[in-house]
Enzyme design. Structure first.
Site, mmCIF file in Angstrom:
data_model
loop_
_atom_site.group_PDB
_atom_site.id
_atom_site.type_symbol
_atom_site.label_atom_id
_atom_site.label_comp_id
_atom_site.label_asym_id
_atom_site.label_seq_id
_atom_site.Cartn_x
_atom_site.Cartn_y
_atom_site.Cartn_z
ATOM 1 N N ALA A 1 18.734 -14.258 -24.538
ATOM 2 C CA ALA A 1 18.275 -13.580 -23.308
ATOM 3 C C ALA A 1 19.416 -13.185 -22.372
ATOM 4 O O ALA A 1 19.247 -12.292 -21.543
ATOM 5 C CB ALA A 1 17.282 -14.481 -22.568
ATOM 6 N N HIS B 1 30.951 1.518 -33.396
ATOM 7 C CA HIS B 1 30.338 0.631 -32.401
ATOM 8 C C HIS B 1 31.345 0.170 -31.349
ATOM 9 O O HIS B 1 32.557 0.288 -31.548
ATOM 10 C CB HIS B 1 29.743 -0.611 -33.092
ATOM 11 N N LYS C 1 31.235 -6.057 -30.970
ATOM 12 C CA LYS C 1 30.347 -6.334 -32.106
ATOM 13 C C LYS C 1 31.044 -7.287 -33.086
ATOM 14 O O LYS C 1 32.193 -7.045 -33.458
ATOM 15 C CB LYS C 1 29.968 -5.019 -32.799
HETATM 16 N N1 NDP Z 1 18.157 -3.838 -34.243
HETATM 17 C C1 NDP Z 1 18.682 -3.159 -33.221
HETATM 18 O O1 NDP Z 1 18.207 -2.066 -32.834
HETATM 19 C C2 NDP Z 1 19.867 -3.719 -32.515
HETATM 20 C C3 NDP Z 1 20.456 -4.851 -32.990
HETATM 21 N N2 NDP Z 1 21.510 -5.414 -32.349
HETATM 22 C C4 NDP Z 1 21.968 -6.684 -32.894
HETATM 23 O O2 NDP Z 1 21.496 -7.705 -32.022
HETATM 24 C C5 NDP Z 1 22.411 -8.794 -32.011
HETATM 25 C C6 NDP Z 1 22.811 -9.095 -30.578
HETATM 26 O O3 NDP Z 1 23.569 -8.031 -30.070
HETATM 27 P P1 NDP Z 1 24.156 -8.089 -28.574
HETATM 28 O O4 NDP Z 1 23.052 -8.310 -27.611
HETATM 29 O O5 NDP Z 1 25.033 -6.918 -28.445
HETATM 30 O O6 NDP Z 1 25.051 -9.418 -28.664
HETATM 31 P P2 NDP Z 1 25.461 -10.429 -27.502
HETATM 32 O O7 NDP Z 1 26.598 -11.236 -28.039
HETATM 33 O O8 NDP Z 1 25.629 -9.701 -26.210
HETATM 34 O O9 NDP Z 1 24.160 -11.364 -27.349
HETATM 35 C C7 NDP Z 1 23.843 -12.438 -28.172
HETATM 36 C C8 NDP Z 1 23.358 -13.559 -27.292
HETATM 37 O O10 NDP Z 1 22.821 -14.597 -28.092
HETATM 38 C C9 NDP Z 1 23.295 -15.831 -27.571
HETATM 39 N N3 NDP Z 1 23.174 -16.902 -28.556
HETATM 40 C C10 NDP Z 1 24.086 -17.342 -29.459
HETATM 41 N N4 NDP Z 1 23.559 -18.355 -30.182
HETATM 42 C C11 NDP Z 1 22.305 -18.552 -29.721
HETATM 43 C C12 NDP Z 1 21.266 -19.449 -30.071
HETATM 44 N N5 NDP Z 1 21.419 -20.373 -31.050
HETATM 45 N N6 NDP Z 1 20.093 -19.400 -29.386
HETATM 46 C C13 NDP Z 1 19.925 -18.489 -28.405
HETATM 47 N N7 NDP Z 1 20.885 -17.608 -28.021
HETATM 48 C C14 NDP Z 1 22.054 -17.635 -28.682
HETATM 49 C C15 NDP Z 1 24.726 -15.504 -27.165
HETATM 50 O O11 NDP Z 1 25.276 -16.503 -26.344
HETATM 51 P P3 NDP Z 1 26.898 -16.703 -26.334
HETATM 52 O O12 NDP Z 1 27.470 -15.382 -25.937
HETATM 53 O O13 NDP Z 1 27.104 -17.777 -25.336
HETATM 54 O O14 NDP Z 1 27.269 -17.081 -27.737
HETATM 55 C C16 NDP Z 1 24.503 -14.175 -26.463
HETATM 56 O O15 NDP Z 1 24.086 -14.356 -25.120
HETATM 57 C C17 NDP Z 1 23.560 -8.376 -32.936
HETATM 58 O O16 NDP Z 1 23.349 -8.895 -34.235
HETATM 59 C C18 NDP Z 1 23.459 -6.861 -32.957
HETATM 60 O O17 NDP Z 1 23.987 -6.309 -34.123
HETATM 61 C C19 NDP Z 1 22.036 -4.858 -31.235
HETATM 62 C C20 NDP Z 1 21.530 -3.700 -30.737
HETATM 63 C C21 NDP Z 1 20.395 -3.029 -31.328
HETATM 64 O O1 LIG Z 2 25.658 -4.619 -32.361
HETATM 65 C C1 LIG Z 2 25.127 -3.547 -31.971
HETATM 66 O O2 LIG Z 2 25.392 -3.037 -30.878
HETATM 67 C C2 LIG Z 2 24.143 -2.904 -32.835
HETATM 68 N N1 LIG Z 2 23.735 -3.537 -33.886
HETATM 69 C C3 LIG Z 2 22.788 -3.077 -34.841
HETATM 70 C C4 LIG Z 2 23.445 -2.913 -36.191
HETATM 71 O O3 LIG Z 2 24.262 -3.775 -36.581
HETATM 72 O O4 LIG Z 2 23.142 -1.932 -36.880
HETATM 73 C C5 LIG Z 2 22.012 -1.872 -34.380
HETATM 74 C C6 LIG Z 2 22.821 -0.902 -33.581
HETATM 75 O O5 LIG Z 2 23.714 -0.267 -34.430
HETATM 76 C C7 LIG Z 2 23.557 -1.604 -32.437
#
Ligand code: NDP
Ligand SMILES: O=C(O)C1=N[C@H](C(=O)O)C[C@H](O)C1
Length: 251
Positions: free
Chosen positions: A15, A139, A143
């Protein structure tokens, strides 16, 4: 199943992350959804079950997402997963957990942006007409995984379409290569990963055949691009037991 006319109770894992924060804002703006748990690194997963979450949305990291998913399925909570890192082996494990909880729904989408979903569909359709194809994904530099989940899924879809059409390997005479110069090979498709400040999430699929190329390009300039897809998945998953991969079937 959710109660008619009651808001769907949603918990968010990750979150405090880039996506998690955007998802929490979006849920708070939606009258038919109620944000009941915001969980991040170090927080207790049971906050979601204690808050009677019906759906958990996971945007965490590839190394923790499987444990989160297993826990939610065990608790009977449906899950919408955006986190990347889903290999065919991982998907098989999720299916085996769901076999024991057939009432639970899980949607795992490599990309929630509608344009990206369409780009993957168009790539599948184009694949059989072009001997050459390469994927270039770009990206933001925060990432942690490469190639992106979207690129992995696109390569898999194209690889399957090529195999079904009887296309052989992609032509490439390279003999002398600096390691990595030709990218990673995923299901026979070269995938190139670029990381740069100023980018969010971008992908180009470059197809080529005699005398012509076709470029399919998608750009997410802002994380708001993923929110309509996330909302669609949350609303669908409560009435959709079993595993759904990608948004294609929900559109
Ligand atoms: N499917 C889609 O359309 C999209 C997918 N993504 C994917 O979503 C994922 C997250 O991306 P993004 O938001 O940029 O990454 P972030 O690193 O900003 O967010 C991830 C969050 O998860 C937290 N976290 C780590 N371990 C846990 C746990 N065990 N329980 C709960 N929270 C935890 C992290 O905390 P901390 O930083 O303290 O480790 C951080 O706050 C990636 O895999 C990305 O590729 C992203 C965008 C779009
Ligand atoms: O980490 C990201 O930002 C994103 N992750 C997803 C991926 O690995 O494809 C989706 C999107 O590309 C953004």
């Amino acid at each position: 199943m959710t109660q008619e006319n009651e808001p769907i109770r949603v918990g968010v894992l990750g979150a405090r992350g880039r996506m998690g924060q955007e998802v929490c804002k979006t849920i708070n703006r939606s009258d038919d959804l109620e944000l009941v748990a915001m969980i991040d690194q170090g927080d207790w997963l049971f906050n979601a079950s204690d808050a009677a979450a019906e759906v958990v949305v996971d945007f965490t990291t590839p190394d923790v997402v499987m444990d989160n998913l297993h826990w939610c399925i065990d608790q009977g909570i449906s899950v919408v997963v955006g986190t990347s890192g889903f290999t065919p082996t991982r998907l098989d494990r999720v299916k085996s957990w769901l076999d024991k909880k057939p009432e639970v729904g899980v949607v795992i989408a490599p990309n929630f942006a509608i344009g990206a979903v369409l780009m993957m569909e168009f790539a599948e359709r184009a694949a059989k007409y072009f001997e050459s194809v390469e994927i270039i994904e770009q990206h933001h530099p925060a990432k942690v995984d490469a190639p992106s989940g979207t690129a992995l899924r696109t390569a898999q879809i194209i690889g399957e379409a090529r195999a079904a059409a009887g296309l052989g390997i992609v032509p490439d005479a390279t003999k002398d290569e600096v390691s990595g110069a030709r990218g990673a090979t995923i299901d026979g498709i070269r995938v190139h990963s670029v990381r740069s400040m100023g980018l969010v999430a971008h992908q180009e699929v470059l197809f080529g055949t005699q005398g012509e190329t076709l470029k399919l390009r998608h750009d997410s300039f802002d994380r708001s691009s993923f929110m309509p897809g996330v909302l669609l998945a949350i609303r669908a998953v409560v009435n959709r037991p079993g595993l759904t991969i990608g948004l294609g079937d929900l559109l």
